[in-house]
Structure formats: C-alpha cells, structure tokens
Design an enzyme around this catalytic site. Structure first.
Site, PDB file in Angstrom:
ATOM      1  N   GLN A 271       0.795  -1.151   0.023  1.00 13.98           N
ATOM      2  CA  GLN A 271       0.059  -0.154   0.153  1.00 13.98           C
ATOM      3  C   GLN A 271       0.899   1.233   0.018  1.00 13.98           C
ATOM      4  O   GLN A 271       1.870   1.393   0.816  1.00 13.98           O
ATOM      5  CB  GLN A 271      -0.859  -0.101   1.353  1.00 13.98           C
TER       6      GLN A 271
ATOM      7  N   GLU B  94      -4.927   9.022  18.384  1.00 14.25           N
ATOM      8  CA  GLU B  94      -5.615  10.400  18.190  1.00 14.25           C
ATOM      9  C   GLU B  94      -6.439  10.584  16.990  1.00 14.25           C
ATOM     10  O   GLU B  94      -7.669  11.037  17.371  1.00 14.25           O
ATOM     11  CB  GLU B  94      -4.104  11.424  18.103  1.00 14.25           C
TER      12      GLU B  94
ATOM     13  N   SER C 147       0.907   6.313   2.534  1.00  6.84           N
ATOM     14  CA  SER C 147       1.396   7.527   3.658  1.00  6.84           C
ATOM     15  C   SER C 147       2.502   7.858   2.913  1.00  6.84           C
ATOM     16  O   SER C 147       3.418   7.443   2.175  1.00  6.84           O
ATOM     17  CB  SER C 147       1.964   6.475   4.954  1.00  6.84           C
TER      18      SER C 147
ATOM     19  N   SER D  34       4.738  -1.902   4.363  1.00  7.69           N
ATOM     20  CA  SER D  34       5.253  -3.336   4.706  1.00  7.69           C
ATOM     21  C   SER D  34       5.105  -4.138   3.421  1.00  7.69           C
ATOM     22  O   SER D  34       4.499  -3.784   2.697  1.00  7.69           O
ATOM     23  CB  SER D  34       4.166  -3.700   5.709  1.00  7.69           C
TER      24      SER D  34
ATOM     25  N   GLU E 165     -10.014  -1.476   6.114  1.00 11.21           N
ATOM     26  CA  GLU E 165      -8.972  -1.612   6.852  1.00 11.21           C
ATOM     27  C   GLU E 165      -9.397  -1.739   8.311  1.00 11.21           C
ATOM     28  O   GLU E 165      -8.762  -2.729   9.092  1.00 11.21           O
ATOM     29  CB  GLU E 165      -7.860  -0.570   6.717  1.00 11.21           C
TER      30      GLU E 165
END
Lengths: 367, 385, 367, 385
Positions: free
Chosen positions: D113, D364, D116, D148, D231
């Site tokens: 993926q 958060e 990010s 990953s 996810e």
C-alpha cells in the site's frame, strides 16, 4: 527543612555539565555508538571527571573530592539523563561512592574522586533497598567465587565492589578469575553484564553488619539519585516533543495546536514538575543523611520512574512514525526510561517499602 | 526607616503588642495592626504595609499567632484578600485604595467576585453583562453565577461589557460593585452536595458611580489578569504537612479499620499516598520559589494535581468503606461559608471534589494555559475574534 | 456460543420500556422525587409489571411469568438505568426472583411475576458472591431476630427474603416485629435501609446448602444484571453530554468541537462498547445457567461499574458548572453509578474472585 | 443455482475436494479453488465467489482446513486480501478485476500500500506524490513510507495527486502501481526494535499505464475510503480465544513463576486480564454483528483498546520479570514479514507495541473519527481547505 530548589552553585554546575555534553556527547553520537562495538564513551567520562571534577562531588575534600555532596551529584545526573549519556556516573560517583563512604575506604574514595578509576557495585540492576542481594558470591578467605547476573554499567569500570557472605570486597574488574559477559540489554546506553568469579582475590572493605549497611545504603542512594536522572530523561523527551509539534504541520496547522497534543504535553509537564520536587527532596535528604532518606528514596522511585516512562512514551507517540524509527533518538530515552523502571527495584516494590515506612500495612495475614 | 529583616519585623510586632492587647477588642486590634503596617508587609506604607519583602509576611503572622492575637479570618474573605486586594493595589486610585483596603483586610467588609456568567462558562471574556454610562454613573445589567459569599459580601469585583462592538477582550471594564445597591439580587445556587456555597447574582439596572471603576474604560481585561494571576498563586500557595489533606483521612481509615483492607485496595491506597506526597512536595517547592522571589508556573500544576487527587482519594474512600461508604450525612439545603472537606462523610468529599476540576478554571482550561503559556505551544485557530 | 447481540424480541421489549419511561418517568420527575417524601415511583412499578409484564420476565410460564429469561431482564435494566428509574426492579425481578427460582417456590414466584408483590433479598448492598452474608439474622424455630444493615430497595417492597442461620426465610416486610429505618443514602433513587427483626414469624423456603446456594446465586445474578443497568446509566451520561457539547458554545465554537472534549467522549464511547459486550455476556451466561456464569458476573462488575462511574464523572465535568448543580439531573446518575461500584461487591473484590476462577493466584503465603 | 446455506456450501467443498487433492501442488489447488467460486464466497461468480452471504465464508474455510488443504497464507498478503481486493471489486474495471483478483487471492502476487508519506503523517490526504498525464500513461514521482511488504510486492495500491490546485481531497487519483516498473526503489526502514518490517518507497518518474487507474481521475479519495473502511473492519475482525493474545503470555509467566509475584503486581495483572477479556468480548460482538449483517462502528473501539492493552501488558511484563525483563534477544537489523509478538522477549513486545497506536491510524486520529462519525460531534475549524 528540605530545600527543593537549585542554589547558584548547582545552577553553575548544571551549566558546565550541559556545555560539556553539548560539545562532546551529542545524542547523534550516542545513537551511532549503540550500534557499534563500544557503547561507552570513555572520552566523555575522562572529561567529566578530569575537567569538571564531577566524579568526586560527593567525596570529602580530605579524600581528594570536591566536598560538595549528593545534591550536586543529582544535578549532574539530570544533565546526563537529558543527554542519555553512556557513562557509568550513577554507578560509580553515586552508588559505589556511597558504599565506600560508608566503609570509610579513603584510598579507593580518592581514586574514584579524581576519576582515575570507576567502580560498580556488583549486584543485579534490579536489586533494591528492600531486597539487598543475597550473597551469591562466596568468600573463601580473601578469595571469591560465584556468579552475579545483570550488573549495570559493569563493563566500562575497573573496580567491582562485591557483596559476599562475610563482607563487602573490592575486586579488580580485569583481574584473574573474573569473567564478564555482556548481556543484550534493553538499554544500549547502560548495558548489563553477567559476572562469574572463580577464585578471585579480593580485599575486604567492610564486614558483617557494616557491609550489609553499606550495600543497603548504596542501593538507597541509587534509588534516590536515579530519580534525578529520570527527571532529565523526561525533560529531554518533553522539550524535544514540544519542539517537534511546534514545527510539524498536519491538516494545515502545527500539530502542537491540537488540544489532544497540548493537553498530553501539559500533563507530562505537570508530572515532571512533581517529579522534580520529589527528586530534589530525595537528593536533599540523602545529602544530609536524614533519617527520612529511605522513605524519600522509595517515594522517588515509586513516582519518578513512571514519569520518565510516560514522558518517553509520549515522545515516541507524538513524533508519530518518525518516533518509531531507529534513526530518531527517542528510542534511546524510551529504553533508558523503561530500564529505569526496573533499576534499584520496581515502583511496586518501593510502594511496599513505603507501606512499611509510612505505616500503611497490608491486610492482616489470612485476610 | 524600618529594618527589613526577620528580626527587625519581630521587634516591630513586639513593640506593637506592648501597646495593643491581643486579648482586647478584635476589630480595633486589627485596625491598629493595619495602621502599623503589619497587615501586608509587602504593601506600601500607609496601606497596611511596610514595603518589605513578601516572604517576611510569614514571620509577622507567626509572631502574632504566638501572641494569641486574633487573625482576620482569611478563609472567610479569600476573594477580598487573595484577589481584590492585589488588584486594588495595582490598579486602584489613591482614593480607592484608601477607602477599601483597611476594612477589607480587617474583615469588616467581605468581598465577592462577579466574573463568571452562565452563558460564558470557561470563556470568561465572553461575558454579556452590560454597563452603560449615564452621567457620572454606570448602569449595570446582567447575570453572574458561582459567586461564593455574595450573600455576605459588602463589595464585589465586577467585569462588565462597556463596548459591545469591540473585540471581546477589548470592550470590558472592571468595577467595584456595591452589593447593597438597589437592583442587586442574590439567590442561592444549590449544588449536587445538596448545599449552596455559591450564588447567582442578578444585576438589574444597578447604578455604580464612576469612582467605583478600576482602571481605564474598556481596559478591564488587563486589570482582570492581575486578579486571575493572583487566584492561581493563592491556590498553589497553601503549605501542608505530610498527610495534611484528604489523604490523611484515607490513611486514618486504613490504619484504624484493618478489617476493610484487601491486597488490591492496598495497592491503590499506596499509589494515592505517593501521588499526594508528590503533590505536596510540589506545592512546597512552589512556596520556596515564591519565597526566593522566583515564582514559577507550578501553581497550575498544583491545582491540576490537587483536583485529580481529591477526586481519586475520595472515590477510593467510598469503595474502601463499602456499605458504610454509601451513607451520607445530610442532604438538607444549607449555606456553608466553605466546604467542610475533612469533617463530613466520604460521600460528601466525593461529590464536593467533582467541583475541584471545574471551579477556578476547569482542568481543561488549565491544561491549555500550561500548554500555551508554559510550553509555548501554538493557540488553536480562533473563530471568535 | 455466547450471543452478545440483541435479538428482535429484545429490541421490541426495549422499545416498549423506553416508551413507558418516557411517558411516565421523565428524569425531571425523578429529580423532584428525591427531594420529596416518597423517592420510589410506585405507579411506574405497577405499569412496568402490569402493562409490560416486566416483573415476571425470568419466571417460567408455568409459574405465571413471561417465560423469557435474564437476557430480557437485562434489557429492561439497561432502560431503567438510562432513566435512573426509582423502582425495585433489579432487586425483585432479578435478585429475589433468582433466589426463588433456586428455591423452587412456585407461589411466591407467581406473585412476583405478576407484580402483585415485590421482594428484596435482605442483605447488605455491599454483599457479593465472594462473601455471602453472615447469618446476622437468627432463626429460632420459624421466628427470626437480628439486624441487617444497608439493604438496597427494601423500603418499597412488601416481601423480604432473609438469610438466617438455618435457611432462607420469606418474611412480610410490614409484619409485626420488622423495623425498617431509612438510611440517608448516596443514591436517592435506590436508598438503603437498616432492618431490625424482633421475633418475626417467617416461612422457610430453603434450608442448609440449598439456602446458601440460593443466596450466592442470587448475588451472582445481581452482579451480572447490575452491569446492564450500568451500561444504561453510562449511555444516558454519554448521550446527554454529547447533546450538551454540541449546543453549548464557548470561544465562538461548540465546546464539542474541542479535541479534549471529543477525545474524552470517544473514550467513554469505547468503554461503553466494551461494557455492553461484557454485560451481554454476563446476561447470556446467566440466562442459560452456564458454568461460566460466576466468572462472567465478576468480570462484569470488575469492568462495568467503573465504566459507569467514569461516564457519569465525564458528564458532570463536561457540563461544567451546570453539571455541578442540584437542578441538573447529572448527579442522580453520578450517585447511582458510584453506589453501583459498591453494590454486590467492589471491583476489587470481583478481581479477587477472578483470580480464583481464572487461575491467577496471588503471591504464595509469606512472600 | 448454488445452495446458499452452510450445508450447501459444505457439499460444494466436498465435491471440489473429490476432484482436487488437497495434498497436491499448492498453487494449482488454490487456483482451482478460486475458479470454483470457493475463494471469497461473497464475491461475484467468476471472480472467486458465489454471490453468497459473507458470513458463510467461515464455513468454507473450516471445511478446507479440516481436509488439510493449503490456505493462501493470508497474513503474508494482508494488504492484498484485506484492502486491495475489496477496492478492486468495488471500483475496478472488469479487465482489472479479471487480471488482478486471482493471483492476489492465491498469493502468487503480493500487494502493498503506497498511501502514507513522510510529510503528510496522519493527514493522509495531504500527500505530495504527483502523477502527471503523458499520453496513455501517468508519470509518478514522490516518496512513500511505512510500506510493509514493499520488498516482496508485485503490485501496490497507490494514491497520487493529479490536480495540485484543487482542494486537497479533490485532486487525488487512485492507481495500481507496478512495483517492478523502472523508477521504483524500495529501501528498508529500520524501526526502534532494530528490525525493518517497513520500507520507504521512492518513485522517480515511474510510468503507469492509464489502465492501472482505479476509479475516475481526481476521484481517488472516494476510492480510498473503501480501502480504509476495509482496513478498520479487518483490524476488528480477528477472533481470539480467552488469553489468546499478549495477556496469555503474561498469564503464563504469572502462573509459572510464583517467585515473581507480589500483591501489588497481582492487582495490575488482574486489571490487565479484565481489560483484555473485555476487549476480546467486544471484538467477538463486532464479529457477531458483521455476521448478522449489522456492522457497527466498534472496529475503531477494538483497535484503540487492543493498542492500549498491548502497550500496557507488555510494559507490565517487563517489570514483572525484573532483571530478566531487561534482557533483549537481538538488535540485528532483520526483515521479518510480520512482527513476532508472542514469540520473542518482553522487551521486543514492549517496543513493538509502541507502534500499535501509530500504524493504521494513530489513536488520536481514531478518537477524532469516533467523536465525529459515531458521536456526531462537530469538526474542528479547518484551516487547510
């Protein structure tokens, strides 16, 4: 009354240590060091002892020390914690020095004071004042045999103070019959070692009750002084995180403007303010050898160890992914903080000591 | 020229006592003490003080206490002494300081604080009470809330909006409010403990002379900052012996009732004891800093910790006591002058302690203050200015 | 396998109870009631029992009940908790019914099922399955004497189930020799009473081991079912606070847009989600009389009691000054929640039960 | 017309097994299973499925497991199975679904993926990687992080900015990235455990055919929502037996090492056990909701709780073990395919668990998501759109 502030001399000492560390022990260097063959910074140790006389702060002038005291040692430890510096200061200038002061061994005190030698008390990192170590090392005449596991900061020192069943012995760390095996340790800046003694000649520096008292008092000193190191560790974590969240932007704002971040850091600051008061109290009681020293030391470990851990955990978390990488130094502080939660006894064990000292006994037997 | 040392002040007190009988009439004694400059030693000469360093106050207080002299019941007039007095000193006119400070210090005139409003909540500067100029007077209308001692007070410190169209911090003026003026109505506000320490205060066209204004028109927020800063110092400043607070009550129960002890509760009692001792040492350190003239920002830390501790300890006490912990003493509506935190039941302590994280700045506001003023973190995007 | 969901019948039951409570037991009325002479709502009780048949949900049809079970009782309790309703449902339709089921007393079960009578187990509110009460009430033949303190929901019922030293007795609450003294209680919607029995005639409904088991199982049921009430209490606190912070504006924004508020409420929601799973599990195990029932009940009290307390504390805090006033109902929930943390044994005592049931023993004796 | 009941599916598996030897060659067996519609039973016929209800998947999986058939090593390709496959199904063209789903499911092609980015952090939509149209291709340049399996992957799901001047959520396009294309460089990213599960991925003018685009140009954020929703479901969906996770390790140490026990630690172990059991039951309830076709929002709760629990339990284990708890096994830089949370030392667990509240959405961010999407609380004032 207990003095919880820093006086002018202490502030001056702090400034000197901080300047030395900034010049010679930046965190980036320490980070590289833990990946190498020699985790300890022997050069820094020489400067601390030689240039600043920090090794002998708690040693009286008549023995060649600075004649200051443990309040000053604690100030140095705050700065060493802030730099997560890989030197055996706590063990040598704090714990071992306290043991030697109790034994009144002028010669060794003099050697430690000028930094010519460094020493470690040969007990498990987890040994605390509540449970002074069993004498796993057995003396046969002046010859020692036995095993001690998990000794902190033993690798870089040349003198071991070894509790044996008939007293406390001084032993050359690189002498015949001493086999020291490094342990793969959580804290790469304060590693552990297993030590096997096989017919090692030693010199007895205290016997019987006096030896037991020297070891116990040394462990009390360790617990009390470690709290100041923990304040330094926590302070670095807070300062570094504050800096990061002021600069790091997400969602079009510095992340430090988000309340979740602000309030968590405010809580860390509150906890550090408390930890500082508690650590100063412990150092002050230790410095004057007050009857409350053991209570103050256990209070310090019951409180400050967790403060450092939470500050380091907040540091990793609020750095996000970056804080989880090897290349960012946050993990050095996390590992030091978490190791500190075991060193000289866990908070849990210190609370049990406080139960006794503060007259808060547990349930009656059989309840 | 007075001698500003501890010994010098002790001598002054001794001289004073040789002329004034500490067993005599209370008010005249206190007035005389004020006039001798032995009220607030750090205040100016003529206003109850000697221009002496602040940390010498305790020397004077202790000397009077040793002589068995009456004190000015400081807890009964904590708003006056802790907040109004320093604000009057800093921002008052000479006439105002002359008029108000003496009866304030002696306790002849109790003060209260008319800052909080129901709609403003934590956003103090969001107040709606209006003051409109009318000749030499101001006409004030609005509603205030959470006013302790309003039903006993002679005077109040009051914030009111005088420029409704200005940004909210810039249109506020600070007044001294005459609590006996027509249009001031005080109603008790019952709280979840059943009693009413606080009041709602309704102001209906209350006329206040312009001589009661403190500071410049529309500049009241700056004046209020003096008041609020002193509130935080006052909160952090009380010294306690070990086990001096609620933890002492819990420790006593623990020692006296071994049949209640369990291993699990032992762990919690010890944790609470450690936290209480840490907070106590922090408050002590703050006091040492103040005495050394280096006030730190730890006052907010101490208030936060004490609030959390009181809640935790009282909650634990209820559970430790089990069935007995659910017994309350009295739900009758009463009007105490201050909460009786150590004298009543565990239930009372538990309930009253909920207020500790709300009154005098919520714990949320305090954390924001710490984050922004101490740590220098950026403010949130503002939508209200 | 344990079923943690609500089936369609249970959802329908919930809707009926909620509608009844909305119409006849608004919180404003309950708030006024606790200041009056009669804290209990007898009219509501009559409706619950008569209109909905809720009193007999766990009673088999052959005894005149609805033949549903404790899962359904738990659903009713969620709604009663949400309304902090002053009716003796938990004690009568839950605890006493469970005791009578164990005793197999058809006549009393039938009376309870149709709501003609309400019952309370005459034990301290704090009695838990770990420590079934000592027989403070002494039977002399069928005549009872003695004192029981702090009995919850005893004031509004007409039947007391009284553990005595030779069995469990049924006693008329308003009979001769029964003196019931109201206690000034933290929770005004579920008050306590001290009861003195002086030569009171009783009918023994179980003897010896069977009586002990009936009392213990009734207390297990209480612990298991109270968890559902606690979920309801917590849910009201969350819903009410969410509503408040969406409307209440400060600093030019709804206070619910501040992260500190959002994250605290998110945590409350997470805890309630967990508490609901734990409470459903306990009700389900109880309903099928599973061997894991005692474990599930202690898990429920070890977890859910504190969730309700934290939700109520957050409710008071996030309402600010308003939440601290008598006129806002938040304190009713705070008081119910905190009382629930003691009822049927504290979390601490339930953790001790779990230590035994889950094979996690404490330190060896003498350690 | 297949029989969409548990028994019907068991019959289908039995029939399949009578023609295909579960002990035979792994890949051909898995391909055949896919082609028989027994891969994802809820997927369409022809794409590995039978259009059957999703909750019957476990029936099929169990039937194959009982027969000793090889599985598709789901943990090795969790991004592919859990996130790429549902996104391809929902947003892919027929050709894309035909090309990618079979080798994805069989494990012949691993997926990763590329969402990010280092500068974007939690603000996923703040990504800077650019894709510029060039004829039938797109040219992609940028840097991704925390990937990953990138060093094993054949394909990636990729977000890139295609309209730099549009509001940030509206200028993103979703691609399938060929990890063997020139310009893709994968470097290990070492984490505080010493090992490198993750990678940095540098994209330097990587050419991707327009046929690799998923969904409309500039509409990638909507496509990504499918991925991210899956996810969260995946995280909440794993069933555990009692003491199945880290708490089992702690409980085992506690039982086997009575000499380590203290009354204080006992209280902490019991608290952790209770929390772990509560989280486990919550995950089970979530699974029951999914099976009943009423997916709730509890997935976020479960992820939050599991992260907190893993951190708490592993931290407690280190302290319980004392000196031994500070012994680590190995700091060597290694490249594990997944973290070995139950097999290594307490120190490893403690350190690795720090990532649980960062990866896959920080705690958060999750709290904000719960507050806004579940509780309906208002968003903060936005300054970035």
């Amino acid at each position: 009354m207990t003095n919880l502030l820093y006086d002018d001399d202490e502030e001056a000492l702090r400034a000197s240590v901080r300047a030395l560390l900034a010049a010679h022990a930046p965190v980036s260097g320490t980070l590289a060091r833990v990946d190498g063959d020699e985790p300890y910074d022997r050069g820094l140790w020489a400067r601390l002892a030689g240039q600043l006389g920090a090794a002998g702060l708690a040693v009286p002038e008549r023995h060649g020390g600075a004649g200051a005291g443990f309040r000053e040692v604690a100030v140095v430890l705050e700065e060493l914690g802030r730099a997560v510096a890989p030197v055996p200061y706590l063990g040598s200038a704090g714990v071992a020095t306290r043991a030697l002061l109790r034994c009144g061994d002028a010669e060794l005190l003099g050697q430690l004071a000028v930094g010519r030698r460094a020493a470690a008390l040969a007990v498990s990192v987890a040994a605390g004042p509540d449970a002074p170590p069993h004498a796993v090392v057995v003396a046969d005449g002046p010859v020692l045999s036995g095993t001690v596991t998990g000794v902190a900061d033993a690798l870089p020192v040349d003198l071991l103070l070894v509790p044996a069943d008939d007293g406390l012995y001084a032993v050359e760390a690189d002498g015949p019959g001493v086999r020291m095996t490094p342990v793969v340790s959580l804290d790469g800046t304060r590693t552990l070692a297993d030590i096997v003694f096989t017919g090692v000649p030693g010199r007895r520096i205290a016997a019987g009750e006096a030896a037991t008292r020297a070891v116990t008092d040394a462990l009390v000193a360790g617990a009390a002084l470690l709290a100041s190191e923990q304040v330094g560790v926590a302070q670095w974590c807070l300062d570094t995180t504050v800096e990061h969240v002021r600069l790091r932007r997400q969602f079009g704002r510095p992340i430090g403007s988000f309340q979740a971040v602000k309030h968590r850091l405010a809580d860390v600051w509150v906890e550090i303010s408390e930890a500082r008061a508690v650590a100063r109290h412990a150092a002050d009681r230790l410095a004057v050898d007050h009857p409350d020293t053991a209570l103050a030391a256990s209070l310090a470990q019951a409180h400050c160890a967790a403060v450092a851990v939470r500050a380091a955990e907040a540091c990793v978390q609020l750095h996000g992914g970056i804080g989880f990488t090897w290349e960012h130094p946050a993990h050095l502080y996390l590992k030091r903080a978490k190791s500190g939660a075991v060193a000289f006894g866990t908070a849990d064990r210190h609370r049990a000591v406080l139960a006794r000292l503060a007259d808060l006994p547990g349930p009656p037997p059989g309840a | 020229m007075p001698d500003h040392t501890a010994d010098g002040l002790r001598d002054l007190v001794a001289a004073f006592l040789s002329h004034h009988d500490p067993g005599g009439e209370r008010t005249s004694f206190l007035r005389a003490r004020f006039d001798a400059g032995l009220a607030w030693v750090n205040f100016p000469v003529g206003l109850g003080g000697l221009d002496a360093p602040r940390h010498l106050q305790s020397v004077v207080d202790e000397a009077f206490a040793r002589a068995g002299a009456p004190d000015n019941r400081p807890r009964r007039n904590s708003i006056g002494l802790g907040m109004a007095a320093p604000t009057l000193l800093r921002h008052g006119t000479p006439a105002q300081r002359q008029r108000f400070l003496r009866p304030l210090w002696t306790g002849e005139e109790i003060w209260c604080q008319l800052f909080s409003e129901p709609d403003a909540g934590s956003d103090l500067a969001g107040l709606n009470t209006r003051a409109v100029r009318d000749g030499d007077d101001w006409v004030v209308t609005g509603q205030k809330v959470w006013t302790s001692m309003a039903h006993r007070a002679r005077w109040a410190i009051l914030l009111a909006r005088t420029a409704p169209d200005a940004p909210k911090h810039r249109g506020i003026t600070y007044f001294v409010c005459d609590m006996t003026a027509p249009g001031v109505e005080v109603r008790p506000l019952r709280q979840l403990t059943g009693e009413a320490e606080f009041n709602e205060v309704f102001l209906s066209e209350v006329r206040l002379s312009d001589t009661l204004r403190l500071g410049a028109v529309d500049d009241g927020w700056r004046v209020a900052r003096t008041t609020l800063m002193n509130e935080r110092v006052a909160i952090g400043g009380r010294p306690l012996p070990r086990e001096g607070g609620m933890i002492g009550v819990l420790a006593r129960v623990w020692r006296e009732r071994p049949e209640l002890r369990t291993a699990g509760l032992h762990a919690e009692v010890l944790r609470a004891w450690v936290r209480a001792e840490a907070a106590r040492l922090t408050a002590l350190r703050l006091r040492q800093q103040l005495a050394a003239g280096e006030p730190g920002p730890e006052g907010s830390a101490v208030k936060l910790s004490f609030a959390g501790l009181a809640q935790r300890i009282s909650g634990l006490e209820v559970e430790l006591l089990g069935e007995h912990g659910l017994r309350h003493d009295d739900w009758t509506m009463r009007r105490p002058e201050e909460p009786d935190l150590l004298g009543r039941t565990a239930t009372y302590r538990y309930l009253r302690a909920r207020g500790n994280s709300i009154e005098g700045g919520t714990s949320e506001i305090l954390r924001t203050v710490i984050a922004e003023r101490v740590l220098g973190l950026p403010a949130e995007p503002r939508v209200d200015r």
